[in-house]
Design an enzyme around this catalytic site. Structure first.
Site, PDB file in Angstrom:
ATOM      1  N   ASP A 141      -3.808   2.986 -75.455  1.00 54.99           N
ATOM      2  CA  ASP A 141      -4.188   3.716 -74.254  1.00 54.99           C
ATOM      3  C   ASP A 141      -3.212   4.884 -74.093  1.00 54.99           C
ATOM      4  OD1 ASP A 141      -5.369   4.129 -71.605  1.00 54.99           O
ATOM      5  OD2 ASP A 141      -3.542   3.231 -70.816  1.00 54.99           O
ATOM      6  N   ASP A 147      -2.781   7.010 -70.669  1.00 56.83           N
ATOM      7  CA  ASP A 147      -2.232   7.163 -69.319  1.00 56.83           C
ATOM      8  C   ASP A 147      -1.511   5.917 -68.839  1.00 56.83           C
ATOM      9  OD1 ASP A 147      -2.973   9.850 -68.238  1.00 56.83           O
ATOM     10  OD2 ASP A 147      -4.957   9.190 -68.878  1.00 56.83           O
TER      11      ASP A 147
END
Length: 286
Positions: free
Chosen positions: A24, A26
């Site tokens: 991922d 963020d």
């Protein structure tokens, strides 16, 4: 899919790696979630955004609709949004070291994000420099609203990679392209994440790194998905080195993560029912 075909259709397989790290973006690579940061500060605010996260975790709303609502509340011109994020979002202090290790050890890094590709690429270029081009980025997109330019007030909106999916970007689709490779060419797959945007990826890799104190751990504990806890990328780097060098296995790492959760060391309060040992969907052995 043969090795040659895989290399042509899956860029991360071009060097025939034994390990691939999916992550991922963020709040995982970065210290702040850029979408949360915009929503909290120039959108409808932290309280409503956090309630949307909780509603998604509790399956009251799907991630796609909650996320669209968040992004719709941010109306500043798109170029201003990117500059705002470049000025404020910081990299995890150990990610650059991890990335250089990965480059040196033929461990491709693939970003799977529910954020927007142009934002992610701009931030990576600012935070990491030219080497960021060596990272594959798969995310959602941005488009102008009808009759407007993206660089005017209220002029842009998110365009989902998988609009038919409740995730908007169903990360499991990309991950299954790798997990379904023949055993003699299939790499060991790592994934790192922190929140509700990672729910579609949680079951799809050999070792899941879940960020301490965040919603992904709550989900994994509730659904009995194996994971190991990380606080920053120094933890991930240390564990990946041990696995790549054959000093430990992904199974051992996941077991230790579960023990850390039950002992209250994962930054969330262990659920009373969270006592069963998680069972991994994939059983790829090293």
């Amino acid at each position: 899919m043969g090795v040659q075909a895989a290399a042509e259709s899956l860029p991360a397989m071009k060097t025939n790696p034994k390990f691939i790290f999916f992550t991922d973006f963020d709040g995982t690579i970065t210290l702040q979630d850029s979408n949360d940061f915009m929503t909290d500060n120039i959108g409808y605010g932290q309280a409503k955004r956090r309630q949307g996260n909780l509603d998604t975790l509790q399956e009251k709303i799907n991630f796609r609709d909650s996320f669209r609502d968040m992004m719709d509340s941010v109306t500043k011109p798109y170029s201003e949004c990117i500059q705002y994020l470049v000025d404020n979002i910081k990299l995890d202090p150990y990610f650059a070291e991890f990335f250089q290790w990965a480059l040196a050890n033929n461990v491709p890094v693939v970003v799977l994000s529910s954020g927007m590709e142009p934002v992610i690429k701009a931030l990576l270029k600012s935070l990491i420099g030219p080497d960021s081009d060596k990272m594959e980025v798969l995310g959602n997109f941005v488009k102008a609203r009808p009759g407007k330019s993206i660089d005017e007030e209220g002029g842009w909106e998110i365009e989902f990679r998988h609009p038919e999916s409740g995730y908007g970007h169903d990360k499991s689709i990309a991950l299954r392209q790798y997990s379904s490779l023949p055993a003699d060419s299939r790499p060991t797959m790592f994934y790192a994440g922190d929140g509700v945007s990672d729910l579609s990826a949680a079951r799809e890799t050999d070792l899941l790194f879940a960020k301490k104190g965040h919603d992904l751990i709550r989900y994994c504990a509730r659904e009995h998905v194996p994971f190991t806890v990380f606080e920053d990328w120094s933890t991930i780097l240390e564990k990946c080195k041990e696995i790549v060098e054959g000093k430990t296995t992904v199974q051992d790492a996941a077991e230790k993560g579960w023990e850390a959760y039950k002992a209250g060391e994962a930054g969330v309060t262990p659920a009373v029912s969270g006592t069963a040992t998680p069972v991994r969907k994939h059983t790829h052995e090293l």
